[in-house]
Design an enzyme around this catalytic site. Structure first.
Site, PDB file in Angstrom:
ATOM      1  N   GLY A  72      -7.061   0.825  -8.351  1.00 15.02           N
ATOM      2  CA  GLY A  72      -6.189   1.800  -8.987  1.00 15.02           C
ATOM      3  C   GLY A  72      -5.390   1.145 -10.106  1.00 15.02           C
ATOM      4  N   SER A  73      -4.977  -0.090  -9.880  1.00 15.22           N
ATOM      5  CA  SER A  73      -4.215  -0.815 -10.904  1.00 15.22           C
ATOM      6  C   SER A  73      -5.042  -0.986 -12.171  1.00 15.22           C
ATOM      7  CB  SER A  73      -3.788  -2.195 -10.381  1.00 15.22           C
ATOM      8  OG  SER A  73      -2.951  -2.062  -9.264  1.00 15.22           O
ATOM      9  N   ASN A 150       4.271   7.175  -4.665  1.00 19.59           N
ATOM     10  CA  ASN A 150       3.829   6.399  -3.506  1.00 19.59           C
ATOM     11  C   ASN A 150       4.959   6.057  -2.545  1.00 19.59           C
ATOM     12  OD1 ASN A 150       4.189   4.951  -6.094  1.00 19.59           O
ATOM     13  ND2 ASN A 150       4.202   3.133  -4.803  1.00 19.59           N
ATOM     14  N   GLN A 178      -2.134   8.189  -5.093  1.00 18.92           N
ATOM     15  CA  GLN A 178      -1.645   8.730  -3.817  1.00 18.92           C
ATOM     16  C   GLN A 178      -2.053  10.190  -3.621  1.00 18.92           C
ATOM     17  OE1 GLN A 178      -0.009   7.265  -1.216  1.00 18.92           O
ATOM     18  NE2 GLN A 178       0.075   5.268  -2.191  1.00 18.92           N
ATOM     19  N   GLY A 199      -9.936   3.597  -3.924  1.00 21.34           N
ATOM     20  CA  GLY A 199     -10.630   3.822  -2.653  1.00 21.34           C
ATOM     21  C   GLY A 199      -9.769   3.637  -1.420  1.00 21.34           C
ATOM     22  N   HIS A 200      -8.975   2.560  -1.410  1.00 17.18           N
ATOM     23  CA  HIS A 200      -8.336   2.185  -0.141  1.00 17.18           C
ATOM     24  C   HIS A 200      -7.150   3.045   0.256  1.00 17.18           C
ATOM     25  CE1 HIS A 200      -4.689  -0.248  -1.398  1.00 17.18           C
ATOM     26  NE2 HIS A 200      -5.308  -0.145  -2.556  1.00 17.18           N
ATOM     27  N   THR A 236     -21.163  -6.483 -12.999  1.00 19.79           N
ATOM     28  CA  THR A 236     -22.137  -5.925 -12.060  1.00 19.79           C
ATOM     29  C   THR A 236     -21.417  -5.031 -11.062  1.00 19.79           C
ATOM     30  OG1 THR A 236     -23.546  -7.838 -12.342  1.00 19.79           O
ATOM     31  CG2 THR A 236     -23.883  -6.531 -10.341  1.00 19.79           C
ATOM     32  N   CYS A 324      11.942  -8.120  -0.058  1.00 18.15           N
ATOM     33  CA  CYS A 324      12.757  -9.323   0.039  1.00 18.15           C
ATOM     34  C   CYS A 324      12.120 -10.383  -0.843  1.00 18.15           C
ATOM     35  CB  CYS A 324      12.808  -9.800   1.476  1.00 18.15           C
ATOM     36  SG  CYS A 324      14.053 -11.061   1.742  1.00 18.15           S
TER      37      CYS A 324
HETATM   38  C1  LIG Z   1      -1.643   1.790  -4.546  1.00 17.41           C
HETATM   39  C2  LIG Z   1      -1.285   2.432  -5.832  1.00 17.41           C
HETATM   40  C3  LIG Z   1      -1.757   1.929  -7.049  1.00 17.41           C
HETATM   41  C4  LIG Z   1      -2.588   0.686  -7.138  1.00 17.41           C
HETATM   42  O1  LIG Z   1      -3.858   0.855  -6.573  1.00 17.41           O
HETATM   43  P1  LIG Z   1      -4.677  -0.460  -6.130  1.00 17.41           P
HETATM   44  O2  LIG Z   1      -6.056   0.028  -5.864  1.00 17.41           O
HETATM   45  O3  LIG Z   1      -3.996  -0.968  -4.893  1.00 17.41           O
HETATM   46  O4  LIG Z   1      -4.592  -1.421  -7.257  1.00 17.41           O
HETATM   47  C5  LIG Z   1      -1.402   2.589  -8.204  1.00 17.41           C
HETATM   48  N1  LIG Z   1      -0.641   3.690  -8.174  1.00 17.41           N
HETATM   49  C6  LIG Z   1      -0.179   4.214  -7.026  1.00 17.41           C
HETATM   50  C7  LIG Z   1       0.631   5.455  -7.062  1.00 17.41           C
HETATM   51  C8  LIG Z   1      -0.481   3.593  -5.815  1.00 17.41           C
HETATM   52  O5  LIG Z   1       0.003   4.103  -4.683  1.00 17.41           O
END
Ligand SMILES: *Cc1c(COP(=O)(O)O)cnc(C)c1O
Length: 382
Positions: A72-73, A150, A178, A199-200, A236, A324
């Site tokens: 996502g990043s 998030n 999210q 995905g995660h 790839t 922290c």
């Molecule tokens: C988790 C998250 C991301 C980043 O996604 P990753 O796959 O962990 O890099 C970006 N934006 C939001 C709102 C998220 O919750």
């Protein structure tokens, strides 16, 4: 006793059906999707199937509008840097409660000479289309507003902002990491140009994401090399990951309404149960316009980090409103943007549910949490 995992905004378990779909693509069907032989063409077909699954769930006009990434990043970085770099200069509008993948990317572009407006949010964490409209300038090139936050779960009026941007000829990106799999998303009716997902966060694997790029929208690519992803994202392909992402998105889309109803009921059971048992508790984020699975609360006089450790010992995985770092508590930028005091932000606790969460687990948390809060309050009062 079995642990209770209530940190599904941080990451989710890969669902059994997703894992099953992924397994053959590791060691049995391991072809490189760029190869012309049978094994390669099989891998390519699997990727194109996942592209169709994502396009279907987002109501994209064509599967070719879906591009796979590694997170996502990366999708957020690509959307924002890609849009900015392809235009060379200009103004970007975003909000104070975005994920760091959006905020730090915008700050980096600002150092490179782009100008950036960061819109404030109201006490629930909402921005309005009117706020975006006021911030538009003749040189505005991109608006980036997340679909769902998030930390506090607040939903944004994405359709209204999309309509405004389309009417003004400004690109609109939404971080839907999210939101995907949790609330309905339709890139056509919401007039979205760029959409990130991962995905995660929806019971798919880690290390795979996607960016929707509307046909005709020009953005620069960030990863140069081979001709993968129509020449826009070299490397790839992660075939098992992409297959898993496709399956996870398809499954989430198929059960969206039922899932949201179940999550909302469990969420309200948790919120109302805590409200009844713990005095001086505040609910962070919008009371209704929030992700069905998100609970974020602050307890006056309690540090979230201490609460987390005690909950962890009691078998509950949750998340706090602060991190922290080097011995000091850094309050969350999201909670600060909502107008919480530092003490309130440091006392925040995020509990995020999933389809695996049960009523029994919620009731167990309602037994475990109140005495811990009371105990921590006694300690700080001394
Ligand atoms: C988790 C998250 C991301 C980043 O996604 P990753 O796959 O962990 O890099 C970006 N934006 C939001 C709102 C998220 O919750």
């Amino acid at each position: 006793m079995r642990r209770i995992y209530l940190d599904n905004a941080a990451t989710t378990a890969v669902s059994p059906a997703v894992l099953e779909a992924m397994l053959p693509w590791f060691a049995e069907a391991y072809g490189n999707a760029s190869s012309v032989h049978t094994e390669g063409r099989e891998a390519k077909r699997a990727i194109e199937n996942a592209r169709r699954q994502l396009a279907g769930a987002l109501n994209a006009a064509a599967p070719q509008e879906i591009y796979f990434t590694a997170s996502g990043s990366e999708s957020d970085n690509w959307a924002i840097k890609g849009a900015a770099l392809s235009r060379g200069s200009g103004h970007i509008i975003t909000t104070a409660i975005e994920h760091h993948a959006v905020l730090h990317t915008s700050a980096w572009l600002e150092k490179k000479g782009f100008s950036v407006t960061i819109l404030p949010v109201d006490a629930w964490g909402r921005v309005t289309a009117a706020q975006v409209e006021k911030a538009l300038r003749p040189d505005t090139i991109l608006v980036s507003v997340m679909a769902a936050n998030n930390e506090v779960g607040t939903l944004q009026p994405i359709g209204e902002i999309g309509a405004l941007c389309r009417a003004r000829g400004v690109l609109f990106h939404t971080d839907a990491v999210q939101a995907a799999g949790a609330i309905p998303l339709d890139v056509q009716t919401m007039q979205i140009d760029l959409l990130s997902l991962s995905g995660h966060k929806l019971h798919g694997p880690k290390g795979v994401g996607a960016l929707y790029i509307r046909k005709g929208v020009k953005i620069d690519s960030l990863v140069h090399g081979g001709a993968q992803e129509r020449g826009f994202r070299a490397g790839t392909e992660n075939v098992p990951g992409i297959v898993g992402l496709g399956k996870a998105v398809e499954l989430a889309h198929a059960s969206l309404d039922a899932h949201a109803a179940k999550m909302t009921a469990l969420r309200q059971r948790l919120i109302e149960g805590l409200q009844a048992r713990i005095p001086n508790m505040r609910l962070n984020g919008h009371p209704e316009e929030r992700l069905p699975n998100n609970v974020n609360v602050s307890f006056a006089g309690v540090e979230g980090e201490a609460l987390l450790l005690r909950l962890d010992l009691a078998g509950v995985a949750a998340s706090a409103g602060s991190a922290c770092t080097s011995g000091t508590l850094d309050p969350s930028h999201v909670l600060m943007a909502l107008g919480l005091t530092e003490a309130e932000a440091n006392g925040a606790l995020r509990l995020t549910l999933s389809s695996e969460t049960t009523e029994e687990e919620i009731d167990r948390v309602l037994e475990i949490l109140p005495p811990i809060v009371a105990d921590l309050r006694r300690m700080t009062a001394r």
